[in-house]
Design a protein around this motif. Structure first.
Motif, PDB file in Angstrom:
ATOM      1  N   TYR A   1       0.855  -1.202   0.000  1.00 22.47           N
ATOM      2  CA  TYR A   1       0.000   0.000   0.000  1.00 22.47           C
ATOM      3  C   TYR A   1       0.881   1.240   0.000  1.00 22.47           C
ATOM      4  CZ  TYR A   1      -3.671  -3.279   1.373  1.00 22.47           C
ATOM      5  OH  TYR A   1      -4.557  -4.324   1.402  1.00 22.47           O
ATOM      6  N   PRO A   2       1.315   1.677  -1.204  1.00 25.62           N
ATOM      7  CA  PRO A   2       2.205   2.842  -1.264  1.00 25.62           C
ATOM      8  C   PRO A   2       1.488   4.113  -0.794  1.00 25.62           C
ATOM      9  CG  PRO A   2       1.575   2.113  -3.467  1.00 25.62           C
ATOM     10  CD  PRO A   2       0.985   1.133  -2.521  1.00 25.62           C
ATOM     11  N   ALA A   3       2.275   5.147  -0.473  1.00 19.59           N
ATOM     12  CA  ALA A   3       1.697   6.429  -0.048  1.00 19.59           C
ATOM     13  C   ALA A   3       0.677   6.893  -1.088  1.00 19.59           C
ATOM     14  CB  ALA A   3       2.820   7.445   0.107  1.00 19.59           C
ATOM     15  N   GLN A   4      -0.362   7.539  -0.617  1.00 20.52           N
ATOM     16  CA  GLN A   4      -1.449   8.039  -1.475  1.00 20.52           C
ATOM     17  C   GLN A   4      -2.282   6.941  -2.149  1.00 20.52           C
ATOM     18  OE1 GLN A   4       1.335  10.756  -2.884  1.00 20.52           O
ATOM     19  NE2 GLN A   4       0.918  11.429  -0.804  1.00 20.52           N
ATOM     20  N   TYR A   5      -2.060   5.724  -1.719  1.00 16.96           N
ATOM     21  CA  TYR A   5      -2.879   4.615  -2.200  1.00 16.96           C
ATOM     22  C   TYR A   5      -4.358   4.981  -2.023  1.00 16.96           C
ATOM     23  CZ  TYR A   5      -5.446   0.372  -1.234  1.00 16.96           C
ATOM     24  OH  TYR A   5      -6.403  -0.579  -1.192  1.00 16.96           O
ATOM     25  N   ASP A   6      -5.172   4.811  -3.065  1.00 19.14           N
ATOM     26  CA  ASP A   6      -6.531   5.380  -3.013  1.00 19.14           C
ATOM     27  C   ASP A   6      -7.558   4.550  -3.788  1.00 19.14           C
ATOM     28  OD1 ASP A   6      -8.366   7.339  -2.290  1.00 19.14           O
ATOM     29  OD2 ASP A   6      -8.069   8.468  -4.140  1.00 19.14           O
ATOM     30  N   THR A   7      -7.232   3.288  -4.071  1.00 16.27           N
ATOM     31  CA  THR A   7      -8.138   2.480  -4.888  1.00 16.27           C
ATOM     32  C   THR A   7      -8.377   1.145  -4.199  1.00 16.27           C
ATOM     33  OG1 THR A   7      -7.129   3.467  -6.840  1.00 16.27           O
ATOM     34  CG2 THR A   7      -8.429   1.479  -7.215  1.00 16.27           C
ATOM     35  N   CYS A   8      -9.599   0.668  -4.229  1.00  8.33           N
ATOM     36  CA  CYS A   8      -9.826  -0.649  -3.639  1.00  8.33           C
ATOM     37  C   CYS A   8     -10.819  -1.451  -4.470  1.00  8.33           C
ATOM     38  CB  CYS A   8     -10.296  -0.538  -2.194  1.00  8.33           C
ATOM     39  SG  CYS A   8     -11.875   0.239  -2.059  1.00  8.33           S
ATOM     40  N   VAL A   9     -10.910  -2.727  -4.170  1.00 11.05           N
ATOM     41  CA  VAL A   9     -11.868  -3.606  -4.840  1.00 11.05           C
ATOM     42  C   VAL A   9     -13.025  -3.821  -3.874  1.00 11.05           C
ATOM     43  CG1 VAL A   9     -12.243  -5.885  -5.845  1.00 11.05           C
ATOM     44  CG2 VAL A   9     -10.011  -4.765  -6.102  1.00 11.05           C
ATOM     45  N   GLU A  10     -14.213  -3.450  -4.308  1.00  7.46           N
ATOM     46  CA  GLU A  10     -15.396  -3.575  -3.447  1.00  7.46           C
ATOM     47  C   GLU A  10     -16.149  -4.842  -3.841  1.00  7.46           C
ATOM     48  OE1 GLU A  10     -17.117  -2.813  -0.417  1.00  7.46           O
ATOM     49  OE2 GLU A  10     -16.569  -0.780  -1.027  1.00  7.46           O
ATOM     50  N   ALA A  11     -16.161  -5.815  -2.926  1.00  8.86           N
ATOM     51  CA  ALA A  11     -16.937  -7.030  -3.189  1.00  8.86           C
ATOM     52  C   ALA A  11     -18.412  -6.698  -3.008  1.00  8.86           C
ATOM     53  CB  ALA A  11     -16.492  -8.121  -2.226  1.00  8.86           C
ATOM     54  N   GLY A  12     -19.266  -7.405  -3.754  1.00  8.70           N
ATOM     55  CA  GLY A  12     -20.694  -7.062  -3.747  1.00  8.70           C
ATOM     56  C   GLY A  12     -21.514  -7.908  -2.789  1.00  8.70           C
ATOM     57  N   GLU A  13     -22.622  -8.460  -3.312  1.00  9.78           N
ATOM     58  CA  GLU A  13     -23.600  -9.167  -2.465  1.00  9.78           C
ATOM     59  C   GLU A  13     -22.973 -10.301  -1.660  1.00  9.78           C
ATOM     60  OE1 GLU A  13     -26.814  -8.394  -1.854  1.00  9.78           O
ATOM     61  OE2 GLU A  13     -26.306  -6.602  -3.011  1.00  9.78           O
ATOM     62  N   LEU A  14     -22.034 -11.029  -2.276  1.00 14.05           N
ATOM     63  CA  LEU A  14     -21.456 -12.193  -1.584  1.00 14.05           C
ATOM     64  C   LEU A  14     -20.775 -11.796  -0.276  1.00 14.05           C
ATOM     65  CD1 LEU A  14     -19.757 -14.175  -4.510  1.00 14.05           C
ATOM     66  CD2 LEU A  14     -21.816 -14.814  -3.237  1.00 14.05           C
ATOM     67  N   ALA A  15     -20.410 -10.524  -0.174  1.00 12.21           N
ATOM     68  CA  ALA A  15     -19.656 -10.068   1.003  1.00 12.21           C
ATOM     69  C   ALA A  15     -20.555  -9.517   2.095  1.00 12.21           C
ATOM     70  CB  ALA A  15     -18.645  -9.004   0.574  1.00 12.21           C
ATOM     71  N   LYS A  16     -21.869  -9.533   1.857  1.00  9.55           N
ATOM     72  CA  LYS A  16     -22.757  -8.850   2.820  1.00  9.55           C
ATOM     73  C   LYS A  16     -23.211  -9.738   3.971  1.00  9.55           C
ATOM     74  CE  LYS A  16     -24.278  -5.206  -0.186  1.00  9.55           C
ATOM     75  NZ  LYS A  16     -25.172  -4.913  -1.291  1.00  9.55           N
ATOM     76  N   SER A  17     -23.312 -11.049   3.715  1.00  3.33           N
ATOM     77  CA  SER A  17     -23.863 -11.932   4.749  1.00  3.33           C
ATOM     78  C   SER A  17     -22.731 -12.508   5.598  1.00  3.33           C
ATOM     79  CB  SER A  17     -24.654 -13.060   4.078  1.00  3.33           C
ATOM     80  OG  SER A  17     -23.782 -13.772   3.217  1.00  3.33           O
ATOM     81  N   LEU A  18     -23.055 -13.475   6.427  1.00  6.58           N
ATOM     82  CA  LEU A  18     -22.080 -14.247   7.220  1.00  6.58           C
ATOM     83  C   LEU A  18     -21.048 -13.305   7.869  1.00  6.58           C
ATOM     84  CD1 LEU A  18     -21.649 -17.162   4.602  1.00  6.58           C
ATOM     85  CD2 LEU A  18     -23.161 -17.143   6.592  1.00  6.58           C
ATOM     86  N   CYS A  19     -19.754 -13.557   7.650  1.00 10.03           N
ATOM     87  CA  CYS A  19     -18.719 -12.711   8.279  1.00 10.03           C
ATOM     88  C   CYS A  19     -18.860 -11.246   7.864  1.00 10.03           C
ATOM     89  CB  CYS A  19     -17.324 -13.187   7.892  1.00 10.03           C
ATOM     90  SG  CYS A  19     -16.862 -14.739   8.670  1.00 10.03           S
ATOM     91  N   GLY A  20     -19.278 -11.032   6.612  1.00 10.43           N
ATOM     92  CA  GLY A  20     -19.385  -9.661   6.098  1.00 10.43           C
ATOM     93  C   GLY A  20     -20.333  -8.802   6.925  1.00 10.43           C
ATOM     94  N   ALA A  21     -21.367  -9.436   7.489  1.00  4.52           N
ATOM     95  CA  ALA A  21     -22.348  -8.681   8.282  1.00  4.52           C
ATOM     96  C   ALA A  21     -21.752  -8.205   9.606  1.00  4.52           C
ATOM     97  CB  ALA A  21     -23.570  -9.557   8.545  1.00  4.52           C
ATOM     98  N   PHE A  22     -20.724  -8.896  10.081  1.00  7.97           N
ATOM     99  CA  PHE A  22     -20.139  -8.568  11.386  1.00  7.97           C
ATOM    100  C   PHE A  22     -18.776  -7.901  11.273  1.00  7.97           C
ATOM    101  CE2 PHE A  22     -23.096 -12.029  12.054  1.00  7.97           C
ATOM    102  CZ  PHE A  22     -23.816 -11.560  13.140  1.00  7.97           C
ATOM    103  N   ARG A  23     -18.181  -7.949  10.092  1.00  5.87           N
ATOM    104  CA  ARG A  23     -16.840  -7.379   9.915  1.00  5.87           C
ATOM    105  C   ARG A  23     -16.872  -6.379   8.758  1.00  5.87           C
ATOM    106  NH1 ARG A  23     -12.161 -11.773   9.818  1.00  5.87           N
ATOM    107  NH2 ARG A  23     -10.996  -9.958  10.557  1.00  5.87           N
ATOM    108  N   PRO A  24     -17.449  -5.176   9.014  1.00  9.12           N
ATOM    109  CA  PRO A  24     -17.580  -4.212   7.918  1.00  9.12           C
ATOM    110  C   PRO A  24     -16.219  -3.905   7.295  1.00  9.12           C
ATOM    111  CG  PRO A  24     -18.349  -3.278  10.033  1.00  9.12           C
ATOM    112  CD  PRO A  24     -17.924  -4.685  10.300  1.00  9.12           C
ATOM    113  N   GLY A  25     -16.167  -3.934   5.972  1.00 12.17           N
ATOM    114  CA  GLY A  25     -14.908  -3.594   5.289  1.00 12.17           C
ATOM    115  C   GLY A  25     -13.951  -4.766   5.153  1.00 12.17           C
ATOM    116  N   HIS A  26     -14.223  -5.863   5.855  1.00 10.05           N
ATOM    117  CA  HIS A  26     -13.278  -6.992   5.825  1.00 10.05           C
ATOM    118  C   HIS A  26     -13.068  -7.512   4.404  1.00 10.05           C
ATOM    119  CE1 HIS A  26     -11.284 -10.745   6.769  1.00 10.05           C
ATOM    120  NE2 HIS A  26     -12.265 -11.430   6.212  1.00 10.05           N
ATOM    121  N   PHE A  27     -14.169  -7.773   3.695  1.00  6.89           N
ATOM    122  CA  PHE A  27     -13.992  -8.366   2.368  1.00  6.89           C
ATOM    123  C   PHE A  27     -13.511  -7.353   1.333  1.00  6.89           C
ATOM    124  CE2 PHE A  27     -16.643 -11.719   4.308  1.00  6.89           C
ATOM    125  CZ  PHE A  27     -15.747 -12.756   4.125  1.00  6.89           C
ATOM    126  N   ARG A  28     -13.712  -6.063   1.598  1.00  4.52           N
ATOM    127  CA  ARG A  28     -13.079  -5.055   0.730  1.00  4.52           C
ATOM    128  C   ARG A  28     -11.562  -5.207   0.865  1.00  4.52           C
ATOM    129  NH1 ARG A  28     -14.115  -0.210   3.199  1.00  4.52           N
ATOM    130  NH2 ARG A  28     -16.233  -0.326   2.422  1.00  4.52           N
TER     131      ARG A  28
END
Ligand code: AMP
Length: 282
Positions: free
Chosen positions: A97-124
């Motif tokens: 993660y170099p300085a000024q790093y500013d881009t990420c991959v946002e996972a969609g529906e698959l990331a919302k349930s299970l762990c995703g519901a309790f760990r916001p941002g984890h799957f991103r």
């Protein structure tokens, strides 16, 4: 075996291997037999195996265990050498993660349930780092454990959606002889907690046995597992989801479904799952 810490060196080392099939095993280190099963699968299906060891800060929440996550790099290196790994890639956070790093991959529906519901941002964080590591290593094939079932589902979807020229493979969960799913976090458990943690796999196996005995009703399969999981300090979730879509499974169970659990034993959060595969002939 080479240990490499920069992307430039990694690219140079792999340039020589471009006519070979490169297999990739991303990890956060503190390796155990579960990780080594991924290495073994990679060695069987590729010519050059690269293991990354990187405790990815972006997949930890502010109150999670980033600073205490177990680390033992020399031991990991030795395990990789003994397992026939060609390259260990162990970058510092600034390299990934170099300085000024500013881009990420946002996972969609698959990331919302299970762990995703309790760990916001984890799957991103997971999708971003896996995408970045894949771009750094440029492997032909990458290996992920079934133990982190939702992670595998998110990564497989990402590879398709972002046209990553790579095959994503899952490897069955490796367990201790008493059933506990191997995890780097197991080292947080006291002897007494470790004993109680067995309720998780016991519950999942009980549901599996119930399926084999012919049960196809989702609620009954979940209830069978819950009986054991109620012994656990704090059950975060226990859900039966379609193994492809991660949507709640429906009655009667006719397609493979994942029975997934997350639970706290003391202050340690553990996850585990089994895949329930109803046979049409049952
Ligand atoms: P981690 O170091 O926990 O990020 O895990 C790195 C990879 O190893 C992920 O693909 C995990 O799913 C996989 N893994 C972790 N534990 C196990 C296990 N017990 N059996 C199989 N794969 C595992």
């Amino acid at each position: 075996m080479q240990t490499i810490t920069t992307v430039a060196e990694l690219r140079a080392a792999l340039a020589k291997a471009r006519d070979q099939r490169v297999g990739f095993v991303p990890t956060m280190g503190y390796l155990h037999d579960g990780h080594l099963a991924l290495v073994e699968a990679s060695r069987a299906q590729s010519d050059v195996t690269v293991v990354s060891i990187f405790v990815n800060p972006t997949q930890f929440g502010p109150t999670e265990d980033l600073s205490t996550y177990p680390r033992d790099f020399l031991r990991d290196e030795k395990l990789c050498r003994d397992a026939g790994v060609a390259i260990v890639f162990a970058p510092e956070a600034q390299e990934v993660y170099p300085a000024q790093y500013d881009t990420c991959v946002e996972a969609g529906e698959l990331a919302k349930s299970l762990c995703g519901a309790f760990r916001p941002g984890h799957f991103r964080g997971v999708a971003t780092v896996v995408c970045k590591l894949i771009n750094m290593v440029q492997p032909d094939i990458a290996f992920f454990g079934q133990k982190d079932f939702q992670q595998f589902a998110v990564v497989r979807r990402m590879a398709i959606d972002l046209n990553l020229p790579i095959e994503i493979v899952t490897v069955p969960t490796v367990r201790e002889p008493d059933g506990l799913a191997m995890s780097s976090r197991n080292r947080y458990l006291t002897t007494e907690e470790r004993q109680r943690a067995l309720a998780i796999s016991r519950g999942l196996f009980a549901a599996e046995a119930e399926l084999r005995a012919g049960e196809r009703e989702c609620e009954k399969l979940i209830a069978m597992a819950r009986r054991h999981l109620d012994e656990i300090d704090r059950l975060q979730y226990l859900e039966l989801v379609d193994a492809e879509t991660l949507e709640p499974a429906s009655n009667p169970l006719t397609h493979p479904a994942a029975l997934c659990a997350a639970a706290y034993v003391g202050s340690t959060r553990l996850i585990d799952n089994v895949i329930l595969k109803p046979q049409v002939s049952d």
